[in-house]
Each structure stands twice: as structure tokens, then as C-alpha cells.
Design an enzyme around this catalytic site. Structure first.
Site, PDB file in Angstrom:
ATOM      1  N   LYS A   1       0.817  -1.225   0.000  1.00 15.03           N
ATOM      2  CA  LYS A   1       0.000   0.000   0.000  1.00 15.03           C
ATOM      3  C   LYS A   1       0.851   1.275   0.000  1.00 15.03           C
ATOM      4  O   LYS A   1       0.501   2.253  -0.668  1.00 15.03           O
ATOM      5  CB  LYS A   1      -0.954   0.010   1.202  1.00 15.03           C
ATOM      6  CG  LYS A   1      -2.061  -1.030   1.096  1.00 15.03           C
ATOM      7  CD  LYS A   1      -3.033  -0.943   2.268  1.00 15.03           C
ATOM      8  CE  LYS A   1      -4.075  -2.049   2.166  1.00 15.03           C
ATOM      9  NZ  LYS A   1      -5.073  -1.993   3.220  1.00 15.03           N
TER      10      LYS A   1
ATOM     11  N   ASP B   1     -10.179   2.235   2.526  1.00 17.73           N
ATOM     12  CA  ASP B   1     -10.211   1.560   3.833  1.00 17.73           C
ATOM     13  C   ASP B   1     -10.854   2.473   4.877  1.00 17.73           C
ATOM     14  O   ASP B   1     -11.530   1.994   5.796  1.00 17.73           O
ATOM     15  CB  ASP B   1      -8.788   1.212   4.303  1.00 17.73           C
ATOM     16  CG  ASP B   1      -8.212  -0.002   3.598  1.00 17.73           C
ATOM     17  OD1 ASP B   1      -8.988  -0.847   3.110  1.00 17.73           O
ATOM     18  OD2 ASP B   1      -6.972  -0.108   3.529  1.00 17.73           O
TER      19      ASP B   1
HETATM   20  P1  NAP Z   1       0.765  -4.056   9.551  1.00 15.52           P
HETATM   21  O1  NAP Z   1       0.971  -2.751   8.860  1.00 15.52           O
HETATM   22  O2  NAP Z   1       1.748  -5.148   9.399  1.00 15.52           O
HETATM   23  O3  NAP Z   1       0.581  -3.726  11.126  1.00 15.52           O
HETATM   24  C1  NAP Z   1       0.308  -4.761  12.044  1.00 15.52           C
HETATM   25  C2  NAP Z   1       0.311  -4.230  13.473  1.00 15.52           C
HETATM   26  O4  NAP Z   1       0.083  -5.354  14.338  1.00 15.52           O
HETATM   27  C3  NAP Z   1       1.630  -3.619  13.919  1.00 15.52           C
HETATM   28  O5  NAP Z   1       1.412  -2.663  14.939  1.00 15.52           O
HETATM   29  C4  NAP Z   1       2.357  -4.843  14.469  1.00 15.52           C
HETATM   30  O6  NAP Z   1       3.361  -4.551  15.413  1.00 15.52           O
HETATM   31  C5  NAP Z   1       1.229  -5.536  15.186  1.00 15.52           C
HETATM   32  N1  NAP Z   1       1.492  -6.939  15.373  1.00 15.52           N
HETATM   33  C6  NAP Z   1       1.802  -7.866  14.417  1.00 15.52           C
HETATM   34  N2  NAP Z   1       1.990  -9.073  14.980  1.00 15.52           N
HETATM   35  C7  NAP Z   1       1.820  -8.906  16.321  1.00 15.52           C
HETATM   36  C8  NAP Z   1       1.910  -9.767  17.440  1.00 15.52           C
HETATM   37  N3  NAP Z   1       2.220 -11.065  17.292  1.00 15.52           N
HETATM   38  N4  NAP Z   1       1.686  -9.245  18.663  1.00 15.52           N
HETATM   39  C9  NAP Z   1       1.379  -7.945  18.828  1.00 15.52           C
HETATM   40  N5  NAP Z   1       1.295  -7.067  17.806  1.00 15.52           N
HETATM   41  C10 NAP Z   1       1.501  -7.554  16.568  1.00 15.52           C
HETATM   42  O7  NAP Z   1      -0.643  -4.685   9.127  1.00 15.52           O
HETATM   43  P2  NAP Z   1      -2.003  -3.897   8.764  1.00 15.52           P
HETATM   44  O8  NAP Z   1      -2.068  -3.628   7.314  1.00 15.52           O
HETATM   45  O9  NAP Z   1      -2.136  -2.763   9.713  1.00 15.52           O
HETATM   46  O10 NAP Z   1      -3.090  -5.030   9.052  1.00 15.52           O
HETATM   47  C11 NAP Z   1      -3.436  -5.405  10.393  1.00 15.52           C
HETATM   48  C12 NAP Z   1      -4.602  -6.392  10.331  1.00 15.52           C
HETATM   49  O11 NAP Z   1      -5.763  -5.708   9.808  1.00 15.52           O
HETATM   50  C13 NAP Z   1      -4.339  -7.580   9.386  1.00 15.52           C
HETATM   51  O12 NAP Z   1      -4.840  -8.749   9.984  1.00 15.52           O
HETATM   52  C14 NAP Z   1      -5.125  -7.231   8.128  1.00 15.52           C
HETATM   53  O13 NAP Z   1      -5.574  -8.373   7.431  1.00 15.52           O
HETATM   54  C15 NAP Z   1      -6.289  -6.445   8.715  1.00 15.52           C
HETATM   55  N6  NAP Z   1      -6.877  -5.521   7.746  1.00 15.52           N
HETATM   56  C16 NAP Z   1      -8.192  -5.660   7.460  1.00 15.52           C
HETATM   57  C17 NAP Z   1      -8.805  -4.822   6.552  1.00 15.52           C
HETATM   58  C18 NAP Z   1     -10.265  -5.004   6.261  1.00 15.52           C
HETATM   59  O14 NAP Z   1     -10.748  -4.500   5.233  1.00 15.52           O
HETATM   60  N7  NAP Z   1     -11.005  -5.661   7.125  1.00 15.52           N
HETATM   61  C19 NAP Z   1      -8.079  -3.786   5.921  1.00 15.52           C
HETATM   62  C20 NAP Z   1      -6.719  -3.657   6.262  1.00 15.52           C
HETATM   63  C21 NAP Z   1      -6.123  -4.536   7.170  1.00 15.52           C
HETATM   64  P3  NAP Z   1       4.930  -4.378  14.984  1.00 15.52           P
HETATM   65  O15 NAP Z   1       5.034  -3.009  14.366  1.00 15.52           O
HETATM   66  O16 NAP Z   1       5.646  -4.508  16.266  1.00 15.52           O
HETATM   67  O17 NAP Z   1       5.228  -5.498  14.001  1.00 15.52           O
END
Ligand code: NAP
Length: 270
Positions: free
Chosen positions: A68, A104
Site C-alpha cells: 500500500k 479503507d
Molecule cells: P501491519 O501494517 O503489518 O501492522 C500490524 C500491526 O500489528 C503492527 O502494529 C504490528 O506490530 C502488530 N502486530 C503484528 N503481529 C503482532 C503480534 N504477534 N503481537 C502484537 N502485535 C503484533 O498490518 P495492517 O495492514 O495494519 O493489518 C493489520 C490487520 O488488519 C491484518 O490482519 C489485516 O488483514 C487487517 N486488515 C483488514 C482490513 C479489512 O478491510 N477488514 C483492511 C486492512 C487490514 P509491529 O510493528 O511490532 O510489528
């Protein structure tokens, strides 16, 4: 709809798990649009050449993890909301190149309205996670009257950077408990809770009055959402946000709304 895109794609890595082709292709068929929405698994090292091919093909599409922010940089122009989030999840072609948007944010606001049964206003939101989805959440909260978001993330520096970007509405909090105590809504913006092995926070520690929106999703609800519902909380997963961001993207590409019921039926089909 005379000027159809040359191709309609989802860019991600991985993308095999994505439900977007399921409901986008159902909506295209229902609208009689002769395009197929293709999921393209593009490794980060191949993104540059792919973006060139897509611009030449006058393509449109969606973008998911981890591209993204990179696609944001590739666009010749971006909408104001994409600029605010710093990420593009929807793009299309214009005469001078690819234009980027972020649906989003609208998808998230829709999911909150659906969960709470009212327009978001005066909300205290707690959020776990500080990545790309969390930035879209902050941009949404910024649009709601009199609302605040309290962010906790395992990497505190990332939470601080996010709060600094959204200084008017976002604050870093010390612990998970501060994302639920006294909050109207808890948002899980981490991948935790999807497989049931680890929960983002113990469902038993969430107050009765706090609604839960888990951004992760799977058919049949996530284990975290199931556990929250089992203890009587209002809780939903990320499917409504996913479908709505896709419906808003469809509107950008074709200038007409898709049949959202058709999209939902495709998702619910076994
Ligand atoms: P991202 O940019 O990789 O961010 C993930 C966040 O979660 C970061 O703060 C990361 O911390 C934290 N995290 C990852 N693994 C963790 C763990 N084991 N314990 C604690 N914290 C953890 O991902 P994102 O794009 O924000 O997506 C996050 C979630 O939202 C995903 O599951 C994605 O599929 C979902 N999502 C859904 C939609 C929808 O339309 N429903 C849209 C977008 C995203 P660190 O920085 O320390 O790694």
C-alpha cells in the site's frame, strides 16, 4: 461505463487467501461488466516492473499488504484521504498515469456504523496495533465529531509515530487495559486473534459497554470475535470493512455503485 480499465487487479504478497476476487467478480457479473478481477501475487522486488505493465494496460485495482505504501509512491496523484493515510488501497488510470485513493477509511467508518447502529460521534476508541490499517482508523476517527483514539502497540515507537501524525485525535497508552477501560469501542488492528492461538486481549477483560471491531476476518467469524460474542459483547470482524472498501473502490472504477447484496451473497456462499 464506456471507458473500462484494461485490467482489474489486486496486488499483494501473498494474495491467495483474499476474498476480494470472490465478491468483486460476483459484482462485475451482476453489473454485466466484461472484466475479471485478478489477484496478482507480486513480490516486493517485482512491483516496479508490474506497475509499469499496469500503467501501460490502463489498469485499475486494489492493493493489499505489503504494497500500500509503495503503490502510494508510484501514483502521479492521490486523493486527500490517501495523502492523509499515506497509503493507497485503490487505484485507476488517467491520461497522465495512475491515481491513488484509500477506501479503507470509508470502509472502516461503515463497519463502525453497522456495529453501533449509529453515526460515529463523541466516541472514545481504543486500538491495538499501529500499522497501515491503524493509520486508516486514525484518519477515520479524525473525520468523526468529538472523537479520540487511544493506541497501544507492542512496538511503542510505531505507536508514537502514528500518534504524532494524528496529533489532534490520537494518544499512546501504556497497556492493553487502557484500550478498553472507559472505551466505547475497541479496534483490533493487529493480526492476532485470527487463528485462535493468541488473542489480542483477553475477552474477559473487556467491559460490557465496550463494542469490539476486529479488523481481521475469515468466513464464519474470527475466534476473537466469537469469544467476545460468547461473553455478550457487541462484536464484529473485518468483513463489513472489507466488503465496503471494495464497494467504494468499485464506485471509483466504474462511476456506479455495485450491488452490495450480491457481494455479500458471494462471501456467504459455501
Ligand atoms: P501491519 O501494517 O503489518 O501492522 C500490524 C500491526 O500489528 C503492527 O502494529 C504490528 O506490530 C502488530 N502486530 C503484528 N503481529 C503482532 C503480534 N504477534 N503481537 C502484537 N502485535 C503484533 O498490518 P495492517 O495492514 O495494519 O493489518 C493489520 C490487520 O488488519 C491484518 O490482519 C489485516 O488483514 C487487517 N486488515 C483488514 C482490513 C479489512 O478491510 N477488514 C483492511 C486492512 C487490514 P509491529 O510493528 O511490532 O510489528
Amino acid at each position: 461505463m464506456s471507458d473500462l480499465p484494461g485490467r482489474l487487479v489486486l496486488l499483494g504478497h501473498p494474495v491467495a487467501h483474499s476474498l476480494s476476487p470472490v465478491f468483486q467478480n460476483a459484482a462485475l457479473a451482476a453489473a454485466g461488466i466484461p472484466l475479471v478481477y485478478e489477484a496478482l501475487d507480486v513480490a516486493p522486488g517485482d512491483l516496479k516492473s508490474m506497475m509499469g505493465l499496469l500503467a501501460d494496460a490502463r489498469a485499475a485495482g486494489n492493493v493489499t499488504l505489503p504494497h500500500k505504501e509503495s503503490v502510494y509512491a508510484w501514483c502521479v496523484r492521490r486523493t486527500a484521504i490517501a495523502e492523509r493515510v499515506g497509503a493507497v488501497n485503490t487505484f485507476w488510470s488517467e491520461a497522465d498515469g495512475l491515481v491513488g485513493d484509500n477506501t479503507d477509511v470509508g470502509g472502516f467508518t461503515y463497519a463502525v456504523e453497522r456495529l453501533l447502529g449509529r453515526r460515529p460521534e463523541g466516541l472514545r476508541v481504543g486500538m491495538l496495533g499501529a500499522g497501515g490499517a491503524a493509520a486508516a482508523v486514525c484518519a477515520a476517527v479524525e473525520q468523526w465529531p468529538d472523537s479520540q483514539v487511544h493506541v497501544h502497540a507492542r512496538t511503542r515507537e510505531r505507536a508514537e509515530q502514528l500518534a504524532a501524525r494524528f496529533a489532534g485525535v490520537a494518544h499512546v497508552v501504556e497497556s492493553e487495559m487502557h484500550t478498553v477501560r472507559g472505551m466505547d469501542l475497541l479496534v483490533n488492528a493487529t493480526p492476532l486473534g485470527l487463528d485462535g492461538a493468541l488473542m489480542p486481549i483477553a475477552p474477559g477483560s473487556i467491559p460490557d459497554a465496550t463494542a469490539v471491531l476486529d479488523l481481521t476476518y475469515r468466513r464464519g467469524r474470527t475466534p476473537f470475535v466469537k469469544a467476545c460474542r460468547a461473553r455478550g459483547l457487541r462484536a464484529d470482524d473485518g468483513l463489513p470493512m472489507l466488503v465496503e472498501q471494495g464497494a467504494l473502490a468499485f464506485e471509483r472504477w466504474f462511476g456506479a455503485a455495485p450491488d452490495r447484496e450480491v457481494m455479500w451473497r458471494a462471501i456467504r456462499a459455501p
